[in-house]
Design a protein around this motif. Structure first.
Motif, PDB file in Angstrom:
ATOM      1  N   LEU A   3      -2.996   3.599   1.837  1.00 47.95           N
ATOM      2  CA  LEU A   3      -1.761   4.128   2.403  1.00 47.95           C
ATOM      3  C   LEU A   3      -0.891   4.692   1.284  1.00 47.95           C
ATOM      4  O   LEU A   3      -0.886   4.170   0.152  1.00 47.95           O
ATOM      5  N   THR A   4      -0.152   5.737   1.601  1.00 43.19           N
ATOM      6  CA  THR A   4       0.766   6.359   0.647  1.00 43.19           C
ATOM      7  C   THR A   4       2.166   6.382   1.233  1.00 43.19           C
ATOM      8  O   THR A   4       2.348   6.660   2.414  1.00 43.19           O
ATOM      9  N   GLY A   5       3.147   6.087   0.397  1.00 46.65           N
ATOM     10  CA  GLY A   5       4.536   6.200   0.797  1.00 46.65           C
ATOM     11  C   GLY A   5       5.296   7.043  -0.201  1.00 46.65           C
ATOM     12  O   GLY A   5       4.952   7.081  -1.386  1.00 46.65           O
ATOM     13  N   SER A   6       6.293   7.758   0.265  1.00 46.14           N
ATOM     14  CA  SER A   6       7.148   8.528  -0.637  1.00 46.14           C
ATOM     15  C   SER A   6       8.602   8.262  -0.291  1.00 46.14           C
ATOM     16  O   SER A   6       8.945   7.993   0.871  1.00 46.14           O
ATOM     17  N   ILE A   7       9.443   8.316  -1.301  1.00 51.22           N
ATOM     18  CA  ILE A   7      10.882   8.131  -1.127  1.00 51.22           C
ATOM     19  C   ILE A   7      11.571   9.428  -1.521  1.00 51.22           C
ATOM     20  O   ILE A   7      11.333   9.962  -2.612  1.00 51.22           O
ATOM     21  N   VAL A   8      12.404   9.940  -0.633  1.00 54.87           N
ATOM     22  CA  VAL A   8      13.133  11.175  -0.914  1.00 54.87           C
ATOM     23  C   VAL A   8      14.464  11.119  -0.184  1.00 54.87           C
ATOM     24  O   VAL A   8      14.544  10.629   0.944  1.00 54.87           O
ATOM     25  N   MET A  75       4.174   6.045  -3.987  1.00 50.52           N
ATOM     26  CA  MET A  75       3.398   4.836  -4.231  1.00 50.52           C
ATOM     27  C   MET A  75       2.139   4.881  -3.376  1.00 50.52           C
ATOM     28  O   MET A  75       2.199   5.218  -2.182  1.00 50.52           O
ATOM     29  N   VAL A  76       1.008   4.573  -3.985  1.00 51.03           N
ATOM     30  CA  VAL A  76      -0.273   4.540  -3.281  1.00 51.03           C
ATOM     31  C   VAL A  76      -0.843   3.127  -3.399  1.00 51.03           C
ATOM     32  O   VAL A  76      -0.980   2.597  -4.502  1.00 51.03           O
ATOM     33  N   VAL A  77      -1.154   2.523  -2.257  1.00 50.31           N
ATOM     34  CA  VAL A  77      -1.698   1.160  -2.247  1.00 50.31           C
ATOM     35  C   VAL A  77      -3.007   1.157  -1.470  1.00 50.31           C
ATOM     36  O   VAL A  77      -3.210   1.959  -0.552  1.00 50.31           O
ATOM     37  N   ALA A  78      -3.898   0.259  -1.844  1.00 55.88           N
ATOM     38  CA  ALA A  78      -5.215   0.216  -1.206  1.00 55.88           C
ATOM     39  C   ALA A  78      -5.705  -1.219  -1.108  1.00 55.88           C
ATOM     40  O   ALA A  78      -5.290  -2.090  -1.875  1.00 55.88           O
ATOM     41  N   ILE A 112      -0.754  -5.387   5.811  1.00 62.42           N
ATOM     42  CA  ILE A 112      -0.558  -5.768   4.406  1.00 62.42           C
ATOM     43  C   ILE A 112      -0.064  -4.580   3.582  1.00 62.42           C
ATOM     44  O   ILE A 112       0.913  -4.695   2.826  1.00 62.42           O
ATOM     45  N   LEU A 113      -0.727  -3.439   3.718  1.00 60.79           N
ATOM     46  CA  LEU A 113      -0.359  -2.266   2.927  1.00 60.79           C
ATOM     47  C   LEU A 113       1.002  -1.716   3.335  1.00 60.79           C
ATOM     48  O   LEU A 113       1.815  -1.340   2.477  1.00 60.79           O
ATOM     49  N   ALA A 114       1.270  -1.670   4.630  1.00 59.57           N
ATOM     50  CA  ALA A 114       2.560  -1.161   5.100  1.00 59.57           C
ATOM     51  C   ALA A 114       3.697  -2.044   4.612  1.00 59.57           C
ATOM     52  O   ALA A 114       4.748  -1.544   4.193  1.00 59.57           O
ATOM     53  N   LYS A 115       3.488  -3.346   4.638  1.00 55.37           N
ATOM     54  CA  LYS A 115       4.543  -4.261   4.187  1.00 55.37           C
ATOM     55  C   LYS A 115       4.809  -4.086   2.685  1.00 55.37           C
ATOM     56  O   LYS A 115       5.956  -4.155   2.244  1.00 55.37           O
ATOM     57  N   GLU A 116       3.760  -3.848   1.921  1.00 52.09           N
ATOM     58  CA  GLU A 116       3.947  -3.596   0.486  1.00 52.09           C
ATOM     59  C   GLU A 116       4.803  -2.357   0.268  1.00 52.09           C
ATOM     60  O   GLU A 116       5.702  -2.344  -0.590  1.00 52.09           O
ATOM     61  N   LEU A 117       4.554  -1.297   1.037  1.00 49.33           N
ATOM     62  CA  LEU A 117       5.358  -0.078   0.931  1.00 49.33           C
ATOM     63  C   LEU A 117       6.786  -0.304   1.424  1.00 49.33           C
ATOM     64  O   LEU A 117       7.748   0.189   0.824  1.00 49.33           O
ATOM     65  N   ILE A 234      -3.390   3.896  -8.423  1.00 48.01           N
ATOM     66  CA  ILE A 234      -3.485   3.321  -7.090  1.00 48.01           C
ATOM     67  C   ILE A 234      -3.447   1.810  -7.250  1.00 48.01           C
ATOM     68  O   ILE A 234      -4.227   1.237  -8.005  1.00 48.01           O
ATOM     69  N   GLN A 235      -2.538   1.162  -6.550  1.00 51.96           N
ATOM     70  CA  GLN A 235      -2.361  -0.272  -6.705  1.00 51.96           C
ATOM     71  C   GLN A 235      -3.164  -1.028  -5.650  1.00 51.96           C
ATOM     72  O   GLN A 235      -2.922  -0.889  -4.460  1.00 51.96           O
ATOM     73  N   ALA A 236      -4.135  -1.793  -6.114  1.00 53.49           N
ATOM     74  CA  ALA A 236      -5.013  -2.543  -5.219  1.00 53.49           C
ATOM     75  C   ALA A 236      -4.373  -3.885  -4.874  1.00 53.49           C
ATOM     76  O   ALA A 236      -3.879  -4.595  -5.752  1.00 53.49           O
TER      77      ALA A 236
END
Length: 267
Positions: A3-8, A75-78, A112-117, A234-236
């Motif tokens: 999953l990828t998230g961006s802040i703008v 941020m990219v998490v996997a 899990i990934l969404a909560k990290e973002l 990419i953060q695992a």
């Protein structure tokens, strides 16, 4: 799963989306069709949006410039789903059915990934004076219910251990994040489509599959966006991350569920 998230900032979001949409127009990518990177770079025979290598390279170069110049954070998490199965002792061949999936375990990797973002966003907002934010997520149909539940869980500090950083971050999330909305990638918000591009090539990198995209500019695109990605990698999320992000009540229910599955199997 990745999953990828961006802040703008809101006003910058409009500008970045406008530039991205102009770039799409230049390369004749329609706005009235949902944007999917797979259609642009892989579906040569079946997608009218497919870009030949030279055209794809020009498009990715232009998008790279937009990302490099834009005041956005990425941020990219996997996570490997098999790691979750092993950690919670879920049998490899077990498939959660609508009747057995009482606690949302089927969507656990996404949760899990969404909560990290979400928590990354909350921590960012808490460092800004009086900052508030809201979340725009890609619409996935009925699966949006799972992300909505994650959104609600992420602001309930009582679900996490009282002395944990997640407990404090959940409190920040509740205070700083006002809402969540779901949008389709049909040209109305360019930043959401850019996140799709980033996710696509991040996944190719993770799978060691960037070489086939050399002529299309995929390798160069990844090199540019990596400079924008948090920690430039990419953060695992692994075992310790599961413990941090899955509320202990839910983890206990999952442990009880897997124990019952083993019991039935042995009987």
């Amino acid at each position: 799963l990745l999953l990828t998230g961006s802040i703008v900032q809101e006003e910058e979001d409009v500008k970045v989306s406008t530039y991205f949409n102009y770039t799409k127009q230049k390369y004749k990518i329609p706005n009235d069709i949902p944007f999917h990177s797979y259609d642009l770079f892989e579906r040569k025979a079946r997608s009218p949006q497919y870009l030949l290598p030279k055209k794809a390279r020009g498009f990715l170069k232009s998008v790279s410039e937009i990302i490099s110049l834009s005041p956005i954070r990425v941020m990219v998490v996997a996570v490997k789903k098999d790691n979750i199965r092993k950690f919670y002792s879920i049998p490899p061949k077990h498939r959660f059915s609508p009747t057995s999936d009482k606690f949302g375990f089927k969507d656990l990797p996404y949760d899990i990934l969404a909560k990290e973002l979400f928590f990354w966003f909350a921590r960012y907002l808490s460092r800004q004076k009086h900052a508030l934010g809201h979340i725009i997520a890609e619409a996935r149909g009925y699966s949006d219910h799972a992300l909505l539940q994650t959104f609600l869980d992420a602001q309930e500090e009582a679900r996490f251990s009282s002395n944990s950083s997640e407990n404090r971050t959940a409190s920040k999330f509740k205070k700083r994040v006002s809402s969540i909305a779901f949008e389709k990638k049909n040209g109305l918000r360019g930043t959401l489509e850019m996140v799709d591009l980033i996710s696509y090539f991040s996944y190719q990198f993770l799978q060691k599959n960037l070489r086939p995209f050399t002529k299309s500019g995929g390798q160069l695109f990844w090199k540019h966006i990596k400079e924008k990605v948090e920690k430039q990698k990419i953060q695992a999320i692994r075992g310790a991350g599961f413990q941090r992000l899955v509320p202990y009540v839910k983890a206990r229910k999952l442990a009880n569920y897997t124990t019952r599955m083993k019991s039935r199997k042995s009987n």
